[in-house]
Design a protein around this motif. Structure first.
Motif, short mmCIF file in Angstrom:
data_model
loop_
_atom_site.label_atom_id
_atom_site.label_comp_id
_atom_site.label_asym_id
_atom_site.label_seq_id
_atom_site.Cartn_x
_atom_site.Cartn_y
_atom_site.Cartn_z
N MET A 1 0.93 -1.21 0.06
CA MET A 1 0.17 -0.08 0.08
C MET A 1 0.87 1.22 -0.05
O MET A 1 1.80 1.35 0.84
CB MET A 1 -0.99 0.05 1.26
N VAL A 2 0.70 2.11 -0.91
CA VAL A 2 1.31 3.43 -1.06
C VAL A 2 0.48 4.61 -0.88
O VAL A 2 -0.31 4.64 -1.76
CB VAL A 2 2.32 3.17 -2.25
N ASN A 3 1.00 5.51 -0.04
CA ASN A 3 -0.05 6.67 -0.02
C ASN A 3 0.96 7.98 -0.29
O ASN A 3 2.24 7.89 0.23
CB ASN A 3 -0.62 7.00 1.31
N LEU A 4 0.49 9.02 -0.90
CA LEU A 4 1.38 10.15 -0.91
C LEU A 4 0.65 11.45 -0.03
O LEU A 4 -0.51 11.29 0.02
CB LEU A 4 1.13 10.60 -2.61
N ILE A 5 1.40 11.83 0.58
CA ILE A 5 1.06 12.95 1.54
C ILE A 5 1.69 14.18 1.08
O ILE A 5 3.05 14.12 0.99
CB ILE A 5 1.40 12.33 3.12
N LYS A 6 1.07 15.15 0.99
CA LYS A 6 1.87 16.72 0.92
C LYS A 6 2.50 16.95 2.24
O LYS A 6 1.74 16.92 3.23
CB LYS A 6 0.76 17.68 0.51
N THR A 7 3.68 17.53 2.12
CA THR A 7 4.48 17.92 3.38
C THR A 7 4.50 19.38 3.44
O THR A 7 4.09 19.98 2.32
CB THR A 7 6.06 17.27 3.26
N LYS A 8 4.92 19.79 4.45
CA LYS A 8 4.73 21.23 4.72
C LYS A 8 5.71 22.04 3.54
O LYS A 8 5.09 23.29 3.32
CB LYS A 8 5.32 21.70 6.11
N GLY A 9 6.48 21.65 3.30
CA GLY A 9 7.46 22.03 2.23
C GLY A 9 7.01 22.09 0.80
O GLY A 9 7.49 22.54 -0.26
N GLY A 10 5.82 21.33 0.47
CA GLY A 10 5.21 21.12 -0.72
C GLY A 10 5.63 20.09 -1.42
O GLY A 10 5.01 19.78 -2.32
N GLY A 11 6.65 19.13 -1.05
CA GLY A 11 6.91 17.84 -1.33
C GLY A 11 6.01 16.85 -1.20
O GLY A 11 5.20 17.13 -0.14
N ASN A 12 6.35 15.56 -1.78
CA ASN A 12 5.39 14.52 -1.34
C ASN A 12 6.36 13.56 -0.37
O ASN A 12 7.26 13.40 -0.52
CB ASN A 12 5.23 13.81 -2.72
N LEU A 13 5.40 12.96 0.51
CA LEU A 13 6.05 11.78 1.54
C LEU A 13 5.40 10.81 1.16
O LEU A 13 4.17 10.39 0.91
CB LEU A 13 5.70 12.28 2.58
N LYS A 14 6.11 9.69 0.56
CA LYS A 14 5.51 8.28 0.13
C LYS A 14 5.63 7.59 1.37
O LYS A 14 6.68 7.31 2.12
CB LYS A 14 6.49 7.74 -0.88
N ILE A 15 4.48 6.68 1.74
CA ILE A 15 4.32 5.85 2.72
C ILE A 15 4.18 4.69 2.48
O ILE A 15 3.02 4.42 1.64
CB ILE A 15 3.59 6.28 3.79
N HIS A 16 5.06 3.63 2.48
CA HIS A 16 4.79 2.25 2.01
C HIS A 16 4.65 1.33 3.15
O HIS A 16 5.46 1.41 4.02
CB HIS A 16 6.10 1.66 1.31
N ILE A 17 3.71 0.50 3.30
CA ILE A 17 3.40 -0.33 4.64
C ILE A 17 3.62 -1.78 4.07
O ILE A 17 2.91 -2.13 3.13
CB ILE A 17 1.97 -0.17 5.13
N GLU A 18 4.31 -2.58 4.45
CA GLU A 18 4.71 -3.96 4.10
C GLU A 18 4.22 -5.15 5.26
O GLU A 18 5.06 -4.93 6.31
CB GLU A 18 5.97 -4.03 3.81
N VAL A 19 3.47 -5.71 5.13
CA VAL A 19 3.21 -6.99 6.20
C VAL A 19 4.26 -8.19 5.90
O VAL A 19 4.59 -8.61 4.85
CB VAL A 19 1.89 -7.69 6.01
N ASP A 20 5.11 -8.11 7.20
CA ASP A 20 6.19 -9.04 7.15
C ASP A 20 5.67 -10.13 8.29
O ASP A 20 5.98 -9.81 9.73
CB ASP A 20 7.48 -8.42 7.66
N PRO A 21 5.44 -11.25 7.89
CA PRO A 21 5.07 -12.31 9.05
C PRO A 21 6.12 -12.72 9.94
O PRO A 21 6.10 -13.39 10.91
CB PRO A 21 4.47 -13.39 8.10
N THR A 22 7.47 -12.58 9.52
CA THR A 22 8.54 -12.91 10.25
C THR A 22 8.86 -11.97 11.51
O THR A 22 9.65 -11.98 12.38
CB THR A 22 9.98 -12.94 9.20
N LEU A 23 8.42 -10.84 11.40
CA LEU A 23 8.53 -9.74 12.65
C LEU A 23 7.71 -10.08 13.56
O LEU A 23 6.31 -10.37 13.48
CB LEU A 23 8.42 -8.39 12.03
N ASP A 24 8.28 -9.76 14.96
CA ASP A 24 7.34 -9.83 16.04
C ASP A 24 6.77 -8.67 16.67
O ASP A 24 5.59 -8.31 17.15
CB ASP A 24 8.47 -10.34 17.18
N GLU A 25 7.55 -7.43 16.25
CA GLU A 25 6.77 -6.04 16.34
C GLU A 25 7.20 -5.33 15.22
O GLU A 25 7.93 -5.39 14.33
CB GLU A 25 7.37 -5.56 17.83
N PRO A 26 6.50 -3.88 15.15
CA PRO A 26 6.63 -3.03 14.00
C PRO A 26 7.99 -2.71 13.92
O PRO A 26 8.52 -2.18 14.97
CB PRO A 26 5.33 -1.87 14.18
#
Length: 161
Positions: free
Chosen positions: A1-26
């Motif tokens: 899942m990728v979202n684009l968020i506008k930042t204060k400076g006018g640029g974009n911030l890409k957020i990528h969420i990846e589900v990893d079943p091997t992790l115990d915590e985020p």
């Protein structure tokens, strides 16, 4: 899942969420361009948010208080109750010492069967024939360390620098 968020400076911030079943915590990894002027501000904001989250609720004379873990000198179990010591106050908690030990960050270390201390608050550690005594910064309070835990505490304090 990728979202684009506008930042204060006018640029974009890409957020990528990846589900990893091997992790115990985020886990969070930030990738920023080499010439990002706001990196220091971002680090400061993350550290401030972390400090805010590191608060627990304790009671004193029937009232509940939010206490920052950075202010805690030590936790002490006595007479089936855990007392929370800061430089200026004492609180109680219904949690058992082992339950607290599981939740506390690594700056806290067990120093006897009935005590856990905040190693960032230690002023001095004195070893003598009569016992191992810890004194705390900006406080008259003291705590004895059992022989069993002395070496681990000494190593942790040396590690702290």
């Amino acid at each position: 899942m990728v979202n684009l968020i506008k930042t204060k400076g006018g640029g974009n911030l890409k957020i990528h969420i990846e589900v990893d079943p091997t992790l115990d915590e985020p886990a969070v990894t930030l990738h920023v361009p080499a010439k990002t002027p706001a990196v220091d501000e971002l680090v400061a904001a993350i550290q401030a948010a972390d400090r805010v989250q590191q608060r627990l609720t304790f009671s004193w004379h029937g009232e509940n208080y939010q206490v920052s873990l950075a202010d805690v000198l030590f936790f002490e179990a006595r007479d089936h109750q855990v007392t929370v010591h800061t430089a200026t106050a004492m609180y109680t908690t219904g949690q058992r010492l082992y339950e607290l030990a599981e939740r506390l960050p690594n700056q806290f270390i067990q120093v006897s069967r009935s005590a856990i201390l905040n190693r960032t608050q230690v002023f001095s550690l004195t070893r003598s024939v009569t016992g191992n005594l810890v004194k705390f910064q900006n406080s008259h309070k003291q705590l004895y360390v059992s022989r069993r835990y002395y070496q681990a505490l000494k190593h942790a304090l040396e590690e702290k620098g």
